[in-house]
Structures are given as structure tokens and as C-alpha cells.
Design a protein around this motif. Sequence first.
Motif, PDB file in Angstrom:
ATOM      1  N   LYS A 122       0.831  -1.205   0.000  1.00 10.27           N
ATOM      2  CA  LYS A 122       0.000   0.000   0.000  1.00 10.27           C
ATOM      3  C   LYS A 122       0.865   1.254   0.000  1.00 10.27           C
ATOM      4  O   LYS A 122       0.564   2.224  -0.711  1.00 10.27           O
ATOM      5  CB  LYS A 122      -0.936   0.007   1.206  1.00 10.27           C
ATOM      6  N   LEU A 123       1.935   1.249   0.783  1.00 12.38           N
ATOM      7  CA  LEU A 123       2.832   2.401   0.822  1.00 12.38           C
ATOM      8  C   LEU A 123       3.471   2.651  -0.543  1.00 12.38           C
ATOM      9  O   LEU A 123       3.568   3.794  -0.997  1.00 12.38           O
ATOM     10  CB  LEU A 123       3.926   2.197   1.883  1.00 12.38           C
ATOM     11  N   VAL A 124       3.908   1.576  -1.194  1.00 13.15           N
ATOM     12  CA  VAL A 124       4.525   1.698  -2.520  1.00 13.15           C
ATOM     13  C   VAL A 124       3.519   2.249  -3.520  1.00 13.15           C
ATOM     14  O   VAL A 124       3.829   3.169  -4.290  1.00 13.15           O
ATOM     15  CB  VAL A 124       5.101   0.343  -2.991  1.00 13.15           C
ATOM     16  N   LEU A 125       2.319   1.702  -3.521  1.00 17.11           N
ATOM     17  CA  LEU A 125       1.294   2.189  -4.446  1.00 17.11           C
ATOM     18  C   LEU A 125       0.977   3.665  -4.206  1.00 17.11           C
ATOM     19  O   LEU A 125       0.902   4.451  -5.149  1.00 17.11           O
ATOM     20  CB  LEU A 125       0.021   1.347  -4.328  1.00 17.11           C
ATOM     21  N   ASN A 126       0.812   4.038  -2.954  1.00 16.98           N
ATOM     22  CA  ASN A 126       0.535   5.444  -2.647  1.00 16.98           C
ATOM     23  C   ASN A 126       1.663   6.349  -3.129  1.00 16.98           C
ATOM     24  O   ASN A 126       1.417   7.424  -3.665  1.00 16.98           O
ATOM     25  CB  ASN A 126       0.282   5.644  -1.149  1.00 16.98           C
ATOM     26  N   TYR A 127       2.891   5.908  -2.936  1.00 23.61           N
ATOM     27  CA  TYR A 127       4.037   6.691  -3.402  1.00 23.61           C
ATOM     28  C   TYR A 127       4.001   6.844  -4.920  1.00 23.61           C
ATOM     29  O   TYR A 127       4.182   7.948  -5.447  1.00 23.61           O
ATOM     30  CB  TYR A 127       5.346   6.034  -2.960  1.00 23.61           C
ATOM     31  N   TRP A 134       1.395   6.562  -6.968  1.00 21.05           N
ATOM     32  CA  TRP A 134       0.262   7.392  -7.377  1.00 21.05           C
ATOM     33  C   TRP A 134       0.614   8.867  -7.224  1.00 21.05           C
ATOM     34  O   TRP A 134       0.221   9.703  -8.026  1.00 21.05           O
ATOM     35  CB  TRP A 134      -0.986   7.065  -6.567  1.00 21.05           C
ATOM     36  N   GLN A 135       1.375   9.171  -6.191  1.00 21.78           N
ATOM     37  CA  GLN A 135       1.744  10.562  -5.933  1.00 21.78           C
ATOM     38  C   GLN A 135       2.853  11.032  -6.876  1.00 21.78           C
ATOM     39  O   GLN A 135       2.780  12.133  -7.414  1.00 21.78           O
ATOM     40  CB  GLN A 135       2.212  10.698  -4.486  1.00 21.78           C
ATOM     41  N   GLU A 136       3.857  10.207  -7.099  1.00 22.49           N
ATOM     42  CA  GLU A 136       5.039  10.627  -7.852  1.00 22.49           C
ATOM     43  C   GLU A 136       4.986  10.290  -9.340  1.00 22.49           C
ATOM     44  O   GLU A 136       5.744  10.852 -10.112  1.00 22.49           O
ATOM     45  CB  GLU A 136       6.299  10.002  -7.240  1.00 22.49           C
ATOM     46  N   GLY A 137       4.152   9.353  -9.722  1.00 25.60           N
ATOM     47  CA  GLY A 137       4.073   8.968 -11.136  1.00 25.60           C
ATOM     48  C   GLY A 137       4.900   7.744 -11.451  1.00 25.60           C
ATOM     49  O   GLY A 137       4.361   6.707 -11.784  1.00 25.60           O
ATOM     50  N   GLU A 138       6.214   7.851 -11.336  1.00 26.53           N
ATOM     51  CA  GLU A 138       7.074   6.695 -11.554  1.00 26.53           C
ATOM     52  C   GLU A 138       8.360   6.849 -10.776  1.00 26.53           C
ATOM     53  O   GLU A 138       8.757   7.959 -10.416  1.00 26.53           O
ATOM     54  CB  GLU A 138       7.344   6.463 -13.040  1.00 26.53           C
ATOM     55  N   ALA A 139       9.006   5.705 -10.525  1.00 26.74           N
ATOM     56  CA  ALA A 139      10.253   5.704  -9.768  1.00 26.74           C
ATOM     57  C   ALA A 139      10.916   4.342  -9.912  1.00 26.74           C
ATOM     58  O   ALA A 139      10.267   3.357 -10.263  1.00 26.74           O
ATOM     59  CB  ALA A 139      10.001   6.004  -8.297  1.00 26.74           C
ATOM     60  N   ASP A 140      12.205   4.298  -9.597  1.00 23.89           N
ATOM     61  CA  ASP A 140      12.899   3.012  -9.571  1.00 23.89           C
ATOM     62  C   ASP A 140      13.008   2.545  -8.117  1.00 23.89           C
ATOM     63  O   ASP A 140      12.627   3.260  -7.190  1.00 23.89           O
ATOM     64  CB  ASP A 140      14.264   3.084 -10.267  1.00 23.89           C
ATOM     65  N   VAL A 141      13.523   1.349  -7.931  1.00 30.10           N
ATOM     66  CA  VAL A 141      13.554   0.748  -6.596  1.00 30.10           C
ATOM     67  C   VAL A 141      14.381   1.586  -5.619  1.00 30.10           C
ATOM     68  O   VAL A 141      14.006   1.743  -4.453  1.00 30.10           O
ATOM     69  CB  VAL A 141      14.054  -0.723  -6.650  1.00 30.10           C
ATOM     70  N   ILE A 152      12.338   4.655  -4.479  1.00 32.55           N
ATOM     71  CA  ILE A 152      11.267   4.239  -3.566  1.00 32.55           C
ATOM     72  C   ILE A 152      11.851   3.871  -2.207  1.00 32.55           C
ATOM     73  O   ILE A 152      11.340   4.284  -1.163  1.00 32.55           O
ATOM     74  CB  ILE A 152      10.454   3.075  -4.170  1.00 32.55           C
ATOM     75  N   HIS A 153      12.945   3.132  -2.214  1.00 29.54           N
ATOM     76  CA  HIS A 153      13.595   2.738  -0.966  1.00 29.54           C
ATOM     77  C   HIS A 153      14.055   3.961  -0.175  1.00 29.54           C
ATOM     78  O   HIS A 153      13.862   4.029   1.049  1.00 29.54           O
ATOM     79  CB  HIS A 153      14.786   1.816  -1.250  1.00 29.54           C
ATOM     80  N   ALA A 154      14.652   4.941  -0.853  1.00 30.07           N
ATOM     81  CA  ALA A 154      15.149   6.140  -0.173  1.00 30.07           C
ATOM     82  C   ALA A 154      14.027   6.862   0.569  1.00 30.07           C
ATOM     83  O   ALA A 154      14.215   7.319   1.704  1.00 30.07           O
ATOM     84  CB  ALA A 154      15.816   7.073  -1.182  1.00 30.07           C
ATOM     85  N   ILE A 155      12.863   6.949  -0.029  1.00 30.69           N
ATOM     86  CA  ILE A 155      11.749   7.652   0.597  1.00 30.69           C
ATOM     87  C   ILE A 155      11.081   6.802   1.680  1.00 30.69           C
ATOM     88  O   ILE A 155      10.862   7.267   2.800  1.00 30.69           O
ATOM     89  CB  ILE A 155      10.703   8.074  -0.464  1.00 30.69           C
ATOM     90  N   LEU A 156      10.760   5.555   1.344  1.00 29.96           N
ATOM     91  CA  LEU A 156      10.018   4.720   2.297  1.00 29.96           C
ATOM     92  C   LEU A 156      10.860   4.319   3.503  1.00 29.96           C
ATOM     93  O   LEU A 156      10.312   4.095   4.587  1.00 29.96           O
ATOM     94  CB  LEU A 156       9.450   3.485   1.603  1.00 29.96           C
ATOM     95  N   SER A 169      14.726  -3.112   3.730  1.00 32.98           N
ATOM     96  CA  SER A 169      15.928  -3.214   2.902  1.00 32.98           C
ATOM     97  C   SER A 169      15.575  -2.963   1.440  1.00 32.98           C
ATOM     98  O   SER A 169      14.402  -3.026   1.049  1.00 32.98           O
ATOM     99  CB  SER A 169      16.559  -4.597   3.050  1.00 32.98           C
ATOM    100  N   LEU A 170      16.585  -2.706   0.648  1.00 32.89           N
ATOM    101  CA  LEU A 170      16.397  -2.525  -0.786  1.00 32.89           C
ATOM    102  C   LEU A 170      15.796  -3.792  -1.397  1.00 32.89           C
ATOM    103  O   LEU A 170      14.913  -3.714  -2.259  1.00 32.89           O
ATOM    104  CB  LEU A 170      17.742  -2.192  -1.443  1.00 32.89           C
ATOM    105  N   ASN A 171      16.243  -4.965  -0.930  1.00 36.04           N
ATOM    106  CA  ASN A 171      15.696  -6.230  -1.441  1.00 36.04           C
ATOM    107  C   ASN A 171      14.210  -6.385  -1.107  1.00 36.04           C
ATOM    108  O   ASN A 171      13.453  -6.936  -1.905  1.00 36.04           O
ATOM    109  CB  ASN A 171      16.486  -7.425  -0.885  1.00 36.04           C
ATOM    110  N   THR A 172      13.814  -5.938   0.064  1.00 34.46           N
ATOM    111  CA  THR A 172      12.398  -6.015   0.450  1.00 34.46           C
ATOM    112  C   THR A 172      11.551  -5.143  -0.466  1.00 34.46           C
ATOM    113  O   THR A 172      10.477  -5.558  -0.921  1.00 34.46           O
ATOM    114  CB  THR A 172      12.212  -5.588   1.918  1.00 34.46           C
ATOM    115  N   ILE A 173      12.039  -3.942  -0.766  1.00 41.55           N
ATOM    116  CA  ILE A 173      11.320  -3.048  -1.677  1.00 41.55           C
ATOM    117  C   ILE A 173      11.245  -3.677  -3.065  1.00 41.55           C
ATOM    118  O   ILE A 173      10.201  -3.661  -3.714  1.00 41.55           O
ATOM    119  CB  ILE A 173      11.973  -1.652  -1.731  1.00 41.55           C
TER     120      ILE A 173
END
Length: 129
Positions: A8-13, A15-22, A25-29, A36-40
Motif C-alpha cells: 500500500k505504501l509503494v502504491l501510494n508513493y 500514485w503521488q510521484e508517477g514513476e520511480a525506480d527501486v 522508492i527505498h530512499a523515501i520509504l 531493505s532494498l531487497n524487500t522493496i
Amino acid sequence: MVLGELEKLVLNYLWQEGEADVKQIHAILSQERQSSLNTIQSTLERLYKKKLLSRSKQGHAYQYRARVEREELIAQLIKDVASDFKTSRDETGLMAAFVSLSSELSMEDLNQLEHIIEQRRLQDNGLSK
């Protein structure tokens, strides 16, 4: 369909930002939640397999974006939950649940809901602009 908290956190991010790489996303979340980066990366892969994300390769990394609109997914999740409790004798259960939930809404929220319903009626009757 069931979504985990990180999904849900990833989807919300997205939806807000448009697109991103892992890494983005990891840096923000990771500021809010220890992951961890692997978890993301695993979370992104699960969402991709659930057809909730699309991705395109840019260099060595994928760029992810939401494949469905936020409202569309919420509607599908509500429908999935409602169908789990639907019985052949109870066709009004979903509407009764919405009425029950509406007791927690403010007058402003109720007015907005009424406006959305009216727009839908106009759309269904071919009168919407």
C-alpha cells in the motif's frame, strides 16, 4: 486480492510521484519504515505480478508506475471484501455497510458523496458534460 502494508505504501508513493525506480522508492520509504532494498524490490515484483504496476527498463533499472488508478483499486478491494460476505439472501449487504460507514462522515463528506452520486446518475443517463 489482499495487499500488505508495504504494498500500500509503494502504491501510494507511485500514485503521488508517477514513476520511480527501486532505489528512489527505498530512499523515501526507508525514512518512515525500516525496509531493505531487497524487500522493496520484492514488493515491487509482487505488485507487478498482481498487475498493479507496469515497468520499463531504463539503463540497468526498471522504472515502475501504477497500472491502475487509486479509485479503481479501492473499488476492486471493496468489491472483493463484499463478495466474501455476500449471501444469496442478502443482496443489500454492501449498501447497508456503506450506510453504516456514512455515520462516520462529516456533513462536508456527505455533500461530496451526494455530488459524486448525482454526477454518476447524470453520466448513466447520458447527461454528463
